[in-house]
Design a protein around this motif. Structure first.
Motif, PDB file in Angstrom:
ATOM      1  N   CYS A  93      38.741 -43.654  21.489  1.00 55.48           N
ATOM      2  CA  CYS A  93      39.810 -43.906  20.396  1.00 55.48           C
ATOM      3  C   CYS A  93      40.834 -44.479  21.286  1.00 55.48           C
ATOM      4  O   CYS A  93      41.703 -44.183  22.133  1.00 55.48           O
ATOM      5  CB  CYS A  93      40.213 -42.313  20.221  1.00 55.48           C
ATOM      6  SG  CYS A  93      41.541 -42.430  18.911  1.00 55.48           S
ATOM      7  N   PRO A 167      32.253 -48.222  11.178  1.00 52.79           N
ATOM      8  CA  PRO A 167      33.542 -48.260  12.178  1.00 52.79           C
ATOM      9  C   PRO A 167      33.109 -48.417  13.549  1.00 52.79           C
ATOM     10  O   PRO A 167      33.922 -48.615  14.306  1.00 52.79           O
ATOM     11  CB  PRO A 167      34.272 -46.980  11.661  1.00 52.79           C
ATOM     12  CG  PRO A 167      33.125 -46.022  11.234  1.00 52.79           C
ATOM     13  CD  PRO A 167      32.461 -46.814  10.392  1.00 52.79           C
ATOM     14  N   TRP A 171      37.307 -46.961  18.019  1.00 56.75           N
ATOM     15  CA  TRP A 171      38.474 -46.895  17.061  1.00 56.75           C
ATOM     16  C   TRP A 171      39.708 -47.292  17.441  1.00 56.75           C
ATOM     17  O   TRP A 171      40.266 -46.586  18.093  1.00 56.75           O
ATOM     18  CB  TRP A 171      38.282 -45.420  16.468  1.00 56.75           C
ATOM     19  CG  TRP A 171      37.213 -45.017  15.725  1.00 56.75           C
ATOM     20  CD1 TRP A 171      35.896 -45.719  15.604  1.00 56.75           C
ATOM     21  CD2 TRP A 171      36.781 -43.766  15.221  1.00 56.75           C
ATOM     22  NE1 TRP A 171      34.956 -44.804  15.068  1.00 56.75           N
ATOM     23  CE2 TRP A 171      35.514 -43.608  14.911  1.00 56.75           C
ATOM     24  CE3 TRP A 171      37.657 -42.571  15.119  1.00 56.75           C
ATOM     25  CZ2 TRP A 171      34.888 -42.582  14.187  1.00 56.75           C
ATOM     26  CZ3 TRP A 171      37.048 -41.477  14.519  1.00 56.75           C
ATOM     27  CH2 TRP A 171      35.644 -41.348  14.067  1.00 56.75           C
ATOM     28  N   LEU A 199      42.772 -40.384  11.324  1.00 60.06           N
ATOM     29  CA  LEU A 199      42.103 -39.921  12.409  1.00 60.06           C
ATOM     30  C   LEU A 199      41.184 -38.806  11.910  1.00 60.06           C
ATOM     31  O   LEU A 199      39.991 -38.775  12.015  1.00 60.06           O
ATOM     32  CB  LEU A 199      42.334 -39.911  13.658  1.00 60.06           C
ATOM     33  CG  LEU A 199      41.699 -39.553  14.771  1.00 60.06           C
ATOM     34  CD1 LEU A 199      40.446 -40.577  15.092  1.00 60.06           C
ATOM     35  CD2 LEU A 199      42.259 -39.181  16.121  1.00 60.06           C
ATOM     36  N   ARG A 202      38.949 -39.741   8.633  1.00 62.15           N
ATOM     37  CA  ARG A 202      37.648 -40.175   9.041  1.00 62.15           C
ATOM     38  C   ARG A 202      36.616 -39.239   9.416  1.00 62.15           C
ATOM     39  O   ARG A 202      35.570 -39.211   8.731  1.00 62.15           O
ATOM     40  CB  ARG A 202      37.661 -41.461  10.091  1.00 62.15           C
ATOM     41  CG  ARG A 202      36.541 -42.131  10.334  1.00 62.15           C
ATOM     42  CD  ARG A 202      36.771 -43.086  11.353  1.00 62.15           C
ATOM     43  NE  ARG A 202      37.457 -44.420  10.576  1.00 62.15           N
ATOM     44  CZ  ARG A 202      37.862 -45.288  11.136  1.00 62.15           C
ATOM     45  NH1 ARG A 202      37.879 -45.280  12.353  1.00 62.15           N
ATOM     46  NH2 ARG A 202      38.777 -46.212  10.537  1.00 62.15           N
TER      47      ARG A 202
END
Length: 268
Positions: A93, A167, A171, A199, A202
């Motif tokens: 992330c 994705p 991310w 977030l 998803r």
């Protein structure tokens, strides 16, 4: 069995015992990281703490159920989680706007979300719900698809999807919260507690279906329950701090009235 679709105020390790075994499809665990001076974050060993969590989570998950465990890059180092769950991905992330605090080392600009499942195959993985924009031009991608080694090789089923692409496991497209974010409900929650709704959205859209039960054992100010309610998932949530439970309950109530909780009405 604990009541669903409410936030229970109490210690997660005590409340786990009241969750029915094999009833949960998805666990979203934004637990302590063990890196700040906050009372709730003071943990002797984050690795031992996370292994205890995994032990508690495993019997509660249905076969194929998923766990997304948030943490720093070393939060699973040197522990053996394999008897309990299968690690499918380490999702990076990326948070490029973090302050450059490193003077003798590189600044840490990412957290990790560990994606586990119980068993060999995920119960839900809804890729169509989480597509992101393609980064290459359609014409270029279609030319690549016509290369013989692609058309007749092991990647022959990989086609350009006009709805977007997977994705991936980095991310960087979801903007982190700042003091200017309309979504932020408490200064106290910034960076350590409140995650962006996109977030959590998803994760929930990918690894659960409408009507499924989602467990959030460290609910904070209620982002996961809010996203669950918005997308037709049931939830069980735990939070120790009564003030945060009140914030979360007001956020949930705001969905019924169509009003968004904005600014710093709460906290410090």
């Amino acid at each position: 069995m604990l009541l669903q679709n409410i936030i229970h105020c109490g210690n997660a390790f005590d409340l786990f015992k009241k969750v029915e075994d094999e009833s949960v499809v998805l666990i979203v665990c934004d637990s302590p990281y063990g890196v700040t001076k906050n009372d709730w974050d003071r943990i002797l060993s984050i690795q031992d703490f996370n292994l205890d969590l995994i032990r508690c989570f495993t019997p509660k998950l249905k076969d194929g159920g998923a766990l997304y465990l948030f943490g720093k890059p070393d939060c699973l180092d040197f522990i053996d989680y394999r008897p309990f769950l299968n690690l499918r991905s380490r999702i990076v992330c990326y948070q490029p706007s973090r302050l450059a605090q490193g003077r003798l080392n590189y600044t840490n600009n990412y957290d990790v979300i560990h994606y586990f499942i119980k068993g060999k195959r995920p119960k839900s993985y809804n890729l169509d719900a989480i597509h992101v924009a393609q980064l290459v031009k359609i014409e270029h991608r279609r030319r690549c698809e016509n290369v013989p080694s692609v058309r007749h090789g092991q990647y022959s089923r990989t086609k350009f999807n006009e709805d977007g692409k997977n994705p991936g496991d980095v991310w960087g497209d979801i903007k982190q919260l700042t003091y200017q974010s309309k979504e932020l409900v408490s200064r106290e929650a910034l960076n350590t507690i409140q995650k962006p709704e996109k977030l959590i959205e998803r994760i929930i859209l990918a690894s659960s279906d409408p009507g499924d039960l989602v467990l959030d054992p460290f609910a904070g100010v209620g982002t996961c329950p809010v996203v669950c309610k918005r997308h037709g998932r049931n939830f069980i949530a735990f939070e120790m701090k009564a003030e945060f439970v009140s914030i979360a309950e007001e956020r949930l109530a705001s969905l019924d009235t169509g009003q968004q909780i904005l600014g710093f009405s709460y906290g410090t």
